[in-house]
Design a protein around this motif. Structure first.
Motif, mmCIF file in Angstrom:
data_model
loop_
_atom_site.group_PDB
_atom_site.id
_atom_site.type_symbol
_atom_site.label_atom_id
_atom_site.label_comp_id
_atom_site.label_asym_id
_atom_site.label_seq_id
_atom_site.Cartn_x
_atom_site.Cartn_y
_atom_site.Cartn_z
ATOM 1 N N GLU A 135 1.926 10.024 9.311
ATOM 2 C CA GLU A 135 0.693 9.550 9.974
ATOM 3 C C GLU A 135 -0.018 8.482 9.136
ATOM 4 O OE1 GLU A 135 -0.969 10.564 12.783
ATOM 5 O OE2 GLU A 135 0.796 11.997 13.297
ATOM 6 N N GLN B 146 -9.038 -1.723 9.709
ATOM 7 C CA GLN B 146 -8.522 -2.481 8.412
ATOM 8 C C GLN B 146 -8.628 -3.789 8.500
ATOM 9 O OE1 GLN B 146 -5.088 -0.670 7.007
ATOM 10 N NE2 GLN B 146 -5.474 1.593 7.397
ATOM 11 N N THR C 89 0.797 -1.072 -0.004
ATOM 12 C CA THR C 89 -0.168 0.141 -0.009
ATOM 13 C C THR C 89 1.002 1.367 0.017
ATOM 14 O OG1 THR C 89 -0.215 -0.524 2.302
ATOM 15 C CG2 THR C 89 -2.208 -0.874 0.887
ATOM 16 N N GLY D 94 2.175 -3.942 4.260
ATOM 17 C CA GLY D 94 1.696 -2.617 4.902
ATOM 18 C C GLY D 94 0.119 -2.304 4.995
#
Ligand code: AMP
Length: 215
Positions: free
Chosen positions: A57, A92, A31, A85
């Protein structure tokens, strides 16, 4: 095989994930790489993600889950994959389970590369990549033949903006607070494979192969 690679920034998960994907012939999906390409190309996704990435972030969950959902519905994940990632937060991880649950797929193993903070900071401060072909280098373990110049394409070597020392500190804090809890999430599902991430890249790869039974 459907795999996830977990680990702090600089744990070596990118390097190992690429190598393993080649060996077991599955798709490698990072990602971070997708987002960096989007920023470089100035796409809508890139515009949404850039400020978060520069500050170290996380990009908001809905943006990143949407990106993975697109890959899943397009069929790109159908023949096995290594997610590098992603996921990086509990929401998620839950979204991924829900997405796969709908098509009867599952995560086989979550591979965690375990590296202490001191080593992480040392590695990230020596990490460079080629602004042309994106090849990675690491000072002093893997230096180019000519200082600042890519061995493969002659491109200029640069540091990722989020590898600057202040941002690294924030990325490690973000990892501990937001990402580390998913280690337990996968431990509870009995799919976590913990690998000692210290040693030469070959040693670490050997441990991963052995742990997954693909040596
Ligand atoms: P990486 O190359 O994996 O270290 O990712 C670089 C940056 O991209 C991270 O510091 C985040 O800002 C963003 N990013 C990558 N993957 C994710 C994710 N799964 N969730 C949120 N942000 C992400």
């Amino acid at each position: 095989m459907n795999l996830i690679f977990l680990g702090a920034p600089g744990s070596g998960k990118g390097t190992q994930a690429v190598r393993l994907a080649e060996k077991i012939s599955v798709l490698h999906l990072s990602t971070g790489d997708l987002l960096r390409a989007a920023v470089k190309n100035g796409t809508e996704l890139g515009k949404k993600a850039e400020q978060f990435m520069t500050a170290g972030e996380l990009v908001p969950d809905d943006v990143i889950v949407g990106l993975i959902e697109e890959k899943q519905t397009s069929g790109a994940l159908g023949s096995g994959f290594i997610l590098d990632g992603f996921p990086r937060t509990i929401p998620q991880a839950e979204a991924l389970d829900a997405m796969f649950g709908r098509v009867g797929a599952k995560i086989d193993r979550a591979v965690l590369l375990d590296v202490d903070d001191e080593e992480i900071i040392k590695r990230l401060s020596g990490r460079m990549y080629c602004s042309g072909c994106q090849a990675g280098y690491n000072y002093p373990a893997n230096m180019p033949k000519v200082e600042g110049v890519c061995d493969k394409c002659g491109g200029k070597l640069v540091r990722r903006p989020d590898d600057e020392p202040d941002v690294v500190k924030n990325r490690l804090e973000v990892y501990k607070k937001q990402t580390q809890p998913i280690e337990n999430y996968y431990r509870n599902q009995s799919v976590l494979l913990e690998i000692k991430g210290i040693g030469t890249p070959n040693d670490i790869f050997g441990r991963i192969e052995e742990g997954l039974g693909v040596a």
